[in-house]
Design a protein around this motif. Structure first.
Motif, PDB file in Angstrom:
ATOM      1  N   GLY A 150      33.215 -10.371  51.186  1.00 44.89           N
ATOM      2  CA  GLY A 150      33.032  -9.140  51.940  1.00 44.89           C
ATOM      3  C   GLY A 150      31.596  -8.693  52.077  1.00 44.89           C
ATOM      4  O   GLY A 150      31.168  -8.261  53.152  1.00 44.89           O
TER       5      GLY A 150
ATOM      6  N   MET B 246      40.501 -12.010  60.635  1.00 51.75           N
ATOM      7  CA  MET B 246      39.358 -11.251  61.149  1.00 51.75           C
ATOM      8  C   MET B 246      38.596 -12.001  62.243  1.00 51.75           C
ATOM      9  O   MET B 246      37.730 -11.416  62.895  1.00 51.75           O
ATOM     10  CB  MET B 246      38.420 -10.894  60.002  1.00 51.75           C
ATOM     11  CG  MET B 246      39.015  -9.856  59.066  1.00 51.75           C
ATOM     12  SD  MET B 246      37.940  -9.448  57.702  1.00 51.75           S
ATOM     13  CE  MET B 246      36.753  -8.404  58.535  1.00 51.75           C
TER      14      MET B 246
ATOM     15  N   PRO C 245      38.806  -4.492  53.712  1.00 50.63           N
ATOM     16  CA  PRO C 245      39.804  -4.706  54.771  1.00 50.63           C
ATOM     17  C   PRO C 245      41.264  -4.469  54.373  1.00 50.63           C
ATOM     18  O   PRO C 245      42.085  -4.169  55.232  1.00 50.63           O
ATOM     19  CB  PRO C 245      39.587  -6.168  55.149  1.00 50.63           C
ATOM     20  CG  PRO C 245      39.131  -6.802  53.887  1.00 50.63           C
ATOM     21  CD  PRO C 245      38.299  -5.751  53.194  1.00 50.63           C
TER      22      PRO C 245
ATOM     23  N   LEU D  14      29.692 -10.986  54.580  1.00 49.77           N
ATOM     24  CA  LEU D  14      30.126 -10.720  55.944  1.00 49.77           C
ATOM     25  C   LEU D  14      29.602  -9.372  56.420  1.00 49.77           C
ATOM     26  O   LEU D  14      29.195  -9.221  57.573  1.00 49.77           O
ATOM     27  CB  LEU D  14      31.652 -10.776  56.033  1.00 49.77           C
ATOM     28  CG  LEU D  14      32.254 -12.156  55.799  1.00 49.77           C
ATOM     29  CD1 LEU D  14      33.762 -12.060  55.684  1.00 49.77           C
ATOM     30  CD2 LEU D  14      31.860 -13.109  56.900  1.00 49.77           C
TER      31      LEU D  14
ATOM     32  N   SER E 101      34.815  -4.973  57.170  1.00 50.50           N
ATOM     33  CA  SER E 101      34.723  -6.219  56.411  1.00 50.50           C
ATOM     34  C   SER E 101      34.404  -5.983  54.938  1.00 50.50           C
ATOM     35  O   SER E 101      34.606  -6.870  54.115  1.00 50.50           O
ATOM     36  CB  SER E 101      33.693  -7.162  57.024  1.00 50.50           C
ATOM     37  OG  SER E 101      32.391  -6.668  56.831  1.00 50.50           O
TER      38      SER E 101
ATOM     39  N   HIS F 198      33.324 -16.272  59.333  1.00 49.96           N
ATOM     40  CA  HIS F 198      34.668 -16.060  58.797  1.00 49.96           C
ATOM     41  C   HIS F 198      35.376 -17.389  58.544  1.00 49.96           C
ATOM     42  O   HIS F 198      36.059 -17.549  57.530  1.00 49.96           O
ATOM     43  CB  HIS F 198      35.497 -15.211  59.759  1.00 49.96           C
ATOM     44  CG  HIS F 198      35.185 -13.760  59.713  1.00 49.96           C
ATOM     45  ND1 HIS F 198      35.499 -12.962  58.638  1.00 49.96           N
ATOM     46  CD2 HIS F 198      34.575 -12.957  60.610  1.00 49.96           C
ATOM     47  CE1 HIS F 198      35.111 -11.728  58.890  1.00 49.96           C
ATOM     48  NE2 HIS F 198      34.531 -11.704  60.072  1.00 49.96           N
TER      49      HIS F 198
ATOM     50  N   ASN G 171      40.360 -13.726  56.100  1.00 51.09           N
ATOM     51  CA  ASN G 171      39.207 -14.139  56.914  1.00 51.09           C
ATOM     52  C   ASN G 171      39.657 -14.665  58.270  1.00 51.09           C
ATOM     53  O   ASN G 171      39.049 -14.347  59.296  1.00 51.09           O
ATOM     54  CB  ASN G 171      38.396 -15.210  56.190  1.00 51.09           C
ATOM     55  CG  ASN G 171      37.228 -14.636  55.450  1.00 51.09           C
ATOM     56  OD1 ASN G 171      36.440 -13.894  56.006  1.00 51.09           O
ATOM     57  ND2 ASN G 171      37.108 -14.971  54.187  1.00 51.09           N
TER      58      ASN G 171
END
Length: 124
Positions: free
Chosen positions: A14, A108, A51, A17, A48, A85, A105
């Motif tokens: 996280g 997303m 989530p 990202l 992110s 991702h 991931n």
């Protein structure tokens, strides 16, 4: 349970990202015309980080400009964020504990490619 998943997520992928999305938001906010993409990138950056317990849904008021904007987004930043991702998902899927995070991931990736016309809501 969501809090535990979010903490593990933050440590495993996280934070990295978030940095990617924050960088994209910063770059997009440099020019006035790309500020809407910067705002969308920042919204996804915050998503992110934490989530689990939230969902991405279509915004009912999104119009044709969202489609055009998403095409521009994919060219400018969406493809490399989606790639981030995918790489993170592959790395997390190696272990059994990482499989739920790899799935998160992969979920997303679509919002990384087409963020305009989407909104993030709390799951009930």
């Amino acid at each position: 349970m969501r809090t535990l998943l979010n903490i593990i997520w933050l440590v495993l992928s996280g934070f990295w990202l978030f940095l990617g999305y924050a960088l994209a938001a910063l770059v997009m906010c440099i020019l006035i015309i790309t500020i809407p993409w910067g705002i969308a990138a920042w919204r996804i950056a915050v998503y992110s980080l934490w989530p689990f317990g939230r969902d991405v849904v279509d915004k009912p008021t999104a119009g044709g400009f969202s489609l055009i904007g998403n095409i521009v987004w994919v060219v400018l930043a969406g493809w490399w964020l989606a790639l981030g991702h995918i790489v993170s998902a592959v790395a997390l899927a190696i272990t059994i504990i990482g499989i739920p995070f790899a799935i998160a991931n992969i979920k997303m990736v679509p919002v990384a490619l087409v963020p305009l016309g989407k909104q993030i809501v709390e799951r009930r």
